[in-house]
Write a protein that holds these residues in place. Sequence first.
Motif, mmCIF file in Angstrom:
data_model
loop_
_atom_site.group_PDB
_atom_site.id
_atom_site.type_symbol
_atom_site.label_atom_id
_atom_site.label_comp_id
_atom_site.label_asym_id
_atom_site.label_seq_id
_atom_site.Cartn_x
_atom_site.Cartn_y
_atom_site.Cartn_z
ATOM 1 N N ILE A 32 0.837 -1.207 0.000
ATOM 2 C CA ILE A 32 0.000 0.000 0.000
ATOM 3 C C ILE A 32 0.867 1.251 0.000
ATOM 4 N N MET A 33 1.961 1.231 0.767
ATOM 5 C CA MET A 33 2.856 2.391 0.780
ATOM 6 C C MET A 33 3.528 2.575 -0.580
ATOM 7 N N CYS A 34 3.868 1.476 -1.253
ATOM 8 C CA CYS A 34 4.448 1.573 -2.595
ATOM 9 C C CYS A 34 3.462 2.200 -3.577
ATOM 10 N N THR A 35 2.198 1.828 -3.474
ATOM 11 C CA THR A 35 1.202 2.406 -4.371
ATOM 12 C C THR A 35 1.019 3.896 -4.101
ATOM 13 N N ALA A 68 16.296 -1.483 -15.738
ATOM 14 C CA ALA A 68 17.528 -1.857 -15.035
ATOM 15 C C ALA A 68 17.215 -2.697 -13.797
ATOM 16 N N LEU A 69 16.201 -2.306 -13.045
ATOM 17 C CA LEU A 69 15.843 -3.051 -11.844
ATOM 18 C C LEU A 69 15.277 -4.425 -12.181
ATOM 19 N N LEU A 70 14.489 -4.511 -13.253
ATOM 20 C CA LEU A 70 13.948 -5.808 -13.663
ATOM 21 C C LEU A 70 15.064 -6.757 -14.103
ATOM 22 N N VAL A 71 16.065 -6.219 -14.785
ATOM 23 C CA VAL A 71 17.216 -7.046 -15.170
ATOM 24 C C VAL A 71 17.876 -7.620 -13.918
ATOM 25 N N ALA A 72 18.072 -6.769 -12.903
ATOM 26 C CA ALA A 72 18.666 -7.235 -11.650
ATOM 27 C C ALA A 72 17.776 -8.278 -10.976
ATOM 28 N N GLN A 73 16.468 -8.028 -10.968
ATOM 29 C CA GLN A 73 15.525 -8.960 -10.345
ATOM 30 C C GLN A 73 15.536 -10.313 -11.053
ATOM 31 N N PHE A 74 15.512 -10.315 -12.376
ATOM 32 C CA PHE A 74 15.473 -11.567 -13.127
ATOM 33 C C PHE A 74 16.774 -12.354 -12.986
ATOM 34 N N ARG A 75 17.869 -11.695 -12.728
ATOM 35 C CA ARG A 75 19.153 -12.380 -12.596
ATOM 36 C C ARG A 75 19.296 -13.087 -11.246
ATOM 37 N N LEU A 76 18.496 -12.676 -10.279
ATOM 38 C CA LEU A 76 18.542 -13.316 -8.970
ATOM 39 C C LEU A 76 17.890 -14.693 -9.019
ATOM 40 N N VAL A 87 11.734 -2.736 -7.304
ATOM 41 C CA VAL A 87 10.972 -2.922 -8.544
ATOM 42 C C VAL A 87 9.522 -2.519 -8.344
ATOM 43 N N VAL A 88 8.932 -2.913 -7.211
ATOM 44 C CA VAL A 88 7.529 -2.586 -6.960
ATOM 45 C C VAL A 88 7.325 -1.074 -6.886
ATOM 46 N N VAL A 89 8.227 -0.373 -6.194
ATOM 47 C CA VAL A 89 8.114 1.084 -6.088
ATOM 48 C C VAL A 89 8.172 1.728 -7.478
ATOM 49 N N VAL A 90 9.168 1.340 -8.276
ATOM 50 C CA VAL A 90 9.356 1.985 -9.579
ATOM 51 C C VAL A 90 8.270 1.574 -10.559
ATOM 52 N N ILE A 91 7.830 0.317 -10.514
ATOM 53 C CA ILE A 91 6.761 -0.101 -11.413
ATOM 54 C C ILE A 91 5.449 0.578 -11.032
ATOM 55 N N SER A 92 5.313 0.912 -9.752
ATOM 56 C CA SER A 92 4.144 1.681 -9.318
ATOM 57 C C SER A 92 4.160 3.077 -9.932
ATOM 58 N N TYR A 138 4.203 -12.594 -13.980
ATOM 59 C CA TYR A 138 3.939 -11.940 -12.703
ATOM 60 C C TYR A 138 4.159 -10.431 -12.798
ATOM 61 N N TRP A 139 5.309 -10.007 -13.320
ATOM 62 C CA TRP A 139 5.600 -8.574 -13.367
ATOM 63 C C TRP A 139 4.741 -7.852 -14.398
ATOM 64 N N LEU A 140 4.377 -8.536 -15.472
ATOM 65 C CA LEU A 140 3.468 -7.920 -16.436
ATOM 66 C C LEU A 140 2.099 -7.683 -15.797
ATOM 67 N N ALA A 141 1.629 -8.657 -15.030
ATOM 68 C CA ALA A 141 0.357 -8.488 -14.322
ATOM 69 C C ALA A 141 0.449 -7.354 -13.311
ATOM 70 N N ILE A 142 1.566 -7.274 -12.578
ATOM 71 C CA ILE A 142 1.752 -6.201 -11.600
ATOM 72 C C ILE A 142 1.682 -4.840 -12.277
ATOM 73 N N LEU A 143 2.338 -4.705 -13.435
ATOM 74 C CA LEU A 143 2.325 -3.433 -14.161
ATOM 75 C C LEU A 143 0.906 -3.003 -14.487
ATOM 76 N N PHE A 144 0.100 -3.927 -14.994
ATOM 77 C CA PHE A 144 -1.268 -3.566 -15.378
ATOM 78 C C PHE A 144 -2.159 -3.328 -14.162
ATOM 79 N N THR A 145 -1.863 -3.981 -13.028
ATOM 80 C CA THR A 145 -2.656 -3.672 -11.831
ATOM 81 C C THR A 145 -2.420 -2.232 -11.387
ATOM 82 N N PHE A 146 -1.168 -1.750 -11.533
ATOM 83 C CA PHE A 146 -0.881 -0.374 -11.144
ATOM 84 C C PHE A 146 -1.513 0.619 -12.114
#
Length: 273
Positions: A33-36, A67-75, A86-91, A148-156
């Motif tokens: 909620i704080m990220c949104t 850049a953040l998604l690249v880092a996230q996917f590499r983990l 990622v959540v903050v920036v995608i928001s 997952y991240w595509l769905a998150i983007l559209f929810t925001f």
Amino acid sequence: MTTTVHTGTATSLGRQMLNKVPEVTLYFWVIKIMCTTVGETAADYLNDNLGFGLTNTTYVTGALLVALLVAQFRLRRYVPAVYWSVVVVISVFGTLITDNMTDRYNVPLTTSTIVFSIALAAVFAAWYASERTLSIHSIVTTRREAFYWLAILFTFALGTAAGDLSAEKLDLGYAVSIAIFGGLIALVAFAHYALRLNPVLSFWLAYILTRPLGASIGDEMSQNSKKYGGLGLGTTGTSYIFLSCILALVVFLSVTRRDATELRRGDALPEAA
């Protein structure tokens, strides 16, 4: 709120990964909620207060998100600092998508709300058709993480459009919008716990609704409008308040790992949110 299933047939695209998203705890919902809220206020802060303009803000945020998604996917496991960044920036970026459609291209909020609803439904349909699950506790392959991240983007993007539609287009104001979306989340929680609503469906409904709730909270705290209300704290102050709270919680979770789902691919995974 958990149901155990096995996902031993999941395709990992050559990677052995732990679940890439956090356990759904109270910490999860508070930070979400704080990220949104930050997504709403930070977009306005960069656009207006720092004078980036809508186009430049979109480009800068988009580049940072990539850049953040690249880092996230590499983990290969959930890392709180990277995940929540990622959540903050995608928001913020999801907010900017809606703002561009509304301010630059004059797309009505009613239209964008419908368009994003259809797009999100299409993502869920493709995700389920491909993986046979929408559980966030089975994000153990690159393909599932992409869905997952595509769905998150559209929810925001959808939540921004729906929140603005409720508060401004329908003239309900920010406080009333908070009550409406908070009430809808309470109904989802009641349906989940009392009526045994499918836990995966419950999670995604609540997740979608937290976006307009957070956006309305951000507007209520930052704006000062005679028509729509607001406390007048400004986008700068509101953004810093919530970013500081997010940072403190993420540091806490990074140290304690209280929200980590440390289950490997092929183990029993919680199907529910």
